[in-house]
Design a protein around this motif. Sequence first.
Motif, PDB file in Angstrom:
ATOM      1  N   ALA A 151      36.070  40.313  52.423  1.00 30.51           N
ATOM      2  CA  ALA A 151      36.164  40.557  50.986  1.00 30.51           C
ATOM      3  C   ALA A 151      37.604  40.846  50.571  1.00 30.51           C
ATOM      4  O   ALA A 151      38.064  40.381  49.522  1.00 30.51           O
ATOM      5  N   VAL A 152      38.322  41.594  51.393  1.00 28.87           N
ATOM      6  CA  VAL A 152      39.731  41.869  51.100  1.00 28.87           C
ATOM      7  C   VAL A 152      40.538  40.575  51.124  1.00 28.87           C
ATOM      8  O   VAL A 152      41.387  40.334  50.261  1.00 28.87           O
ATOM      9  N   GLY A 153      40.255  39.743  52.130  1.00 28.58           N
ATOM     10  CA  GLY A 153      40.942  38.451  52.203  1.00 28.58           C
ATOM     11  C   GLY A 153      40.673  37.593  50.980  1.00 28.58           C
ATOM     12  O   GLY A 153      41.584  36.932  50.451  1.00 28.58           O
ATOM     13  N   ALA A 154      39.435  37.614  50.502  1.00 30.79           N
ATOM     14  CA  ALA A 154      39.085  36.836  49.309  1.00 30.79           C
ATOM     15  C   ALA A 154      39.804  37.372  48.087  1.00 30.79           C
ATOM     16  O   ALA A 154      40.275  36.606  47.239  1.00 30.79           O
ATOM     17  N   LEU A 155      39.897  38.690  47.975  1.00 28.99           N
ATOM     18  CA  LEU A 155      40.607  39.298  46.846  1.00 28.99           C
ATOM     19  C   LEU A 155      42.068  38.843  46.828  1.00 28.99           C
ATOM     20  O   LEU A 155      42.592  38.435  45.781  1.00 28.99           O
ATOM     21  N   ILE A 156      42.719  38.940  47.978  1.00 26.19           N
ATOM     22  CA  ILE A 156      44.137  38.568  48.052  1.00 26.19           C
ATOM     23  C   ILE A 156      44.322  37.076  47.765  1.00 26.19           C
ATOM     24  O   ILE A 156      45.221  36.674  47.014  1.00 26.19           O
ATOM     25  N   ALA A 157      43.445  36.250  48.345  1.00 24.35           N
ATOM     26  CA  ALA A 157      43.561  34.803  48.152  1.00 24.35           C
ATOM     27  C   ALA A 157      43.376  34.414  46.691  1.00 24.35           C
ATOM     28  O   ALA A 157      44.030  33.481  46.195  1.00 24.35           O
ATOM     29  N   ALA A 158      42.493  35.124  45.989  1.00 21.66           N
ATOM     30  CA  ALA A 158      42.240  34.798  44.588  1.00 21.66           C
ATOM     31  C   ALA A 158      43.309  35.355  43.663  1.00 21.66           C
ATOM     32  O   ALA A 158      43.687  34.718  42.676  1.00 21.66           O
ATOM     33  N   ALA A 159      43.801  36.560  43.958  1.00 19.45           N
ATOM     34  CA  ALA A 159      44.734  37.232  43.048  1.00 19.45           C
ATOM     35  C   ALA A 159      46.191  36.842  43.261  1.00 19.45           C
ATOM     36  O   ALA A 159      46.968  36.801  42.299  1.00 19.45           O
ATOM     37  N   LEU A 160      46.560  36.545  44.497  1.00 19.07           N
ATOM     38  CA  LEU A 160      47.977  36.292  44.799  1.00 19.07           C
ATOM     39  C   LEU A 160      48.567  35.129  43.994  1.00 19.07           C
ATOM     40  O   LEU A 160      49.664  35.274  43.430  1.00 19.07           O
ATOM     41  N   PRO A 161      47.901  33.978  43.894  1.00 19.14           N
ATOM     42  CA  PRO A 161      48.489  32.882  43.117  1.00 19.14           C
ATOM     43  C   PRO A 161      48.603  33.196  41.628  1.00 19.14           C
ATOM     44  O   PRO A 161      49.373  32.542  40.919  1.00 19.14           O
ATOM     45  N   LEU A 162      47.846  34.198  41.157  1.00 17.44           N
ATOM     46  CA  LEU A 162      47.815  34.530  39.731  1.00 17.44           C
ATOM     47  C   LEU A 162      48.557  35.833  39.432  1.00 17.44           C
ATOM     48  O   LEU A 162      48.410  36.391  38.343  1.00 17.44           O
ATOM     49  N   ARG A 163      49.358  36.315  40.381  1.00 16.82           N
ATOM     50  CA  ARG A 163      49.964  37.643  40.252  1.00 16.82           C
ATOM     51  C   ARG A 163      50.884  37.786  39.041  1.00 16.82           C
ATOM     52  O   ARG A 163      51.176  38.899  38.598  1.00 16.82           O
ATOM     53  N   HIS A 164      51.382  36.665  38.505  1.00 15.07           N
ATOM     54  CA  HIS A 164      52.263  36.748  37.342  1.00 15.07           C
ATOM     55  C   HIS A 164      51.477  36.897  36.037  1.00 15.07           C
ATOM     56  O   HIS A 164      52.067  37.122  34.986  1.00 15.07           O
ATOM     57  N   ASP A 165      50.157  36.753  36.112  1.00 16.85           N
ATOM     58  CA  ASP A 165      49.283  37.012  34.971  1.00 16.85           C
ATOM     59  C   ASP A 165      48.345  38.133  35.398  1.00 16.85           C
ATOM     60  O   ASP A 165      47.282  37.892  35.974  1.00 16.85           O
ATOM     61  N   THR A 166      48.746  39.355  35.106  1.00 11.81           N
ATOM     62  CA  THR A 166      48.059  40.526  35.654  1.00 11.81           C
ATOM     63  C   THR A 166      46.568  40.551  35.338  1.00 11.81           C
ATOM     64  O   THR A 166      45.738  40.766  36.227  1.00 11.81           O
ATOM     65  N   ALA A 167      46.223  40.317  34.078  1.00 11.68           N
ATOM     66  CA  ALA A 167      44.813  40.385  33.681  1.00 11.68           C
ATOM     67  C   ALA A 167      43.983  39.351  34.425  1.00 11.68           C
ATOM     68  O   ALA A 167      42.887  39.646  34.923  1.00 11.68           O
ATOM     69  N   LEU A 168      44.487  38.127  34.509  1.00  9.35           N
ATOM     70  CA  LEU A 168      43.751  37.056  35.180  1.00  9.35           C
ATOM     71  C   LEU A 168      43.637  37.342  36.674  1.00  9.35           C
ATOM     72  O   LEU A 168      42.586  37.093  37.289  1.00  9.35           O
ATOM     73  N   ALA A 169      44.694  37.886  37.258  1.00 10.46           N
ATOM     74  CA  ALA A 169      44.673  38.212  38.686  1.00 10.46           C
ATOM     75  C   ALA A 169      43.637  39.286  38.981  1.00 10.46           C
ATOM     76  O   ALA A 169      42.914  39.217  39.986  1.00 10.46           O
ATOM     77  N   VAL A 170      43.552  40.285  38.103  1.00  7.85           N
ATOM     78  CA  VAL A 170      42.577  41.365  38.297  1.00  7.85           C
ATOM     79  C   VAL A 170      41.155  40.823  38.210  1.00  7.85           C
ATOM     80  O   VAL A 170      40.288  41.144  39.036  1.00  7.85           O
ATOM     81  N   VAL A 171      40.906  39.980  37.225  1.00  4.77           N
ATOM     82  CA  VAL A 171      39.562  39.423  37.041  1.00  4.77           C
ATOM     83  C   VAL A 171      39.186  38.532  38.225  1.00  4.77           C
ATOM     84  O   VAL A 171      38.089  38.653  38.799  1.00  4.77           O
ATOM     85  N   ALA A 172      40.089  37.614  38.601  1.00  2.16           N
ATOM     86  CA  ALA A 172      39.794  36.681  39.691  1.00  2.16           C
ATOM     87  C   ALA A 172      39.649  37.413  41.022  1.00  2.16           C
ATOM     88  O   ALA A 172      38.705  37.166  41.785  1.00  2.16           O
ATOM     89  N   GLY A 173      40.591  38.324  41.306  1.00  3.53           N
ATOM     90  CA  GLY A 173      40.526  39.070  42.558  1.00  3.53           C
ATOM     91  C   GLY A 173      39.308  39.959  42.628  1.00  3.53           C
ATOM     92  O   GLY A 173      38.627  40.033  43.662  1.00  3.53           O
ATOM     93  N   GLY A 174      38.997  40.643  41.516  1.00  2.00           N
ATOM     94  CA  GLY A 174      37.830  41.512  41.481  1.00  2.00           C
ATOM     95  C   GLY A 174      36.535  40.746  41.660  1.00  2.00           C
ATOM     96  O   GLY A 174      35.636  41.174  42.396  1.00  2.00           O
ATOM     97  N   ALA A 175      36.435  39.589  40.996  1.00  2.00           N
ATOM     98  CA  ALA A 175      35.221  38.776  41.117  1.00  2.00           C
ATOM     99  C   ALA A 175      35.038  38.276  42.544  1.00  2.00           C
ATOM    100  O   ALA A 175      33.929  38.335  43.101  1.00  2.00           O
ATOM    101  N   ALA A 176      36.117  37.782  43.145  1.00  2.00           N
ATOM    102  CA  ALA A 176      36.040  37.289  44.524  1.00  2.00           C
ATOM    103  C   ALA A 176      35.634  38.408  45.475  1.00  2.00           C
ATOM    104  O   ALA A 176      34.814  38.210  46.389  1.00  2.00           O
TER     105      ALA A 176
END
Length: 205
Positions: A151-176
């Motif tokens: 689950a941690v790996g999925a969070l990082i994989a989903a949020a890392l590419p979107l890190r420059h858009d904080t809100a989107l990164a939080v949503v994508a990482g949290g959902a994953a």
Amino acid sequence: LSRRIALRDMEGAERAFVEAVRVLYVIGFALSAGLAVLADATVSIVLGGRYGGVAGPFRVLAAGQFLQFTIFIQMALVNSTESPRRGIAPAFFVAGITVAADAALIPPFGASGAAAALVISWAVGIIVYGTFLRRLIGIRTPLPSPGMLAAVGALIAAALPLRHDTALAVVAGGAAYVIVLLLTRVVTLNDVARLRSAVAARRGR
């Protein structure tokens, strides 16, 4: 924990401790990974763009934050025993490791070295307190499950590419993170129901 140990209910104390650590992993891993991925944005939002240099040390501390949370739970169990003063010895040992790591890492790496030294002391502390608790009362500190790590790996994989858009990164990482927790049954729907009941009960007080 104190009540169970006082009643000599070591099995009950161990169940409570293991459950507390499991919940801590679920929250702590997400917080640590999320803050590490979004370190630059977090520092910018909280401190302002002038403090961008803080992001490096902050990322190191954030990545290891779950270790400190685990030590807090271990220390709570130590303080619940009939001889909490015996926990002073491992505390002094961990403090010595912190000083030694600081002396080794701060001169070459500065603030990042200080952050890394603290994370190292947390990691050593988990081992030291875990060994102490196992020998003192026979309770082991559980390791994170493979599903938790996935689950941690999925969070990082989903949020890392979107890190420059904080809100989107939080949503994508949290959902994953949540999806993998549910798929691997690290967290079940029963856990969610129990959490909702606990929150509702607390609000009703």
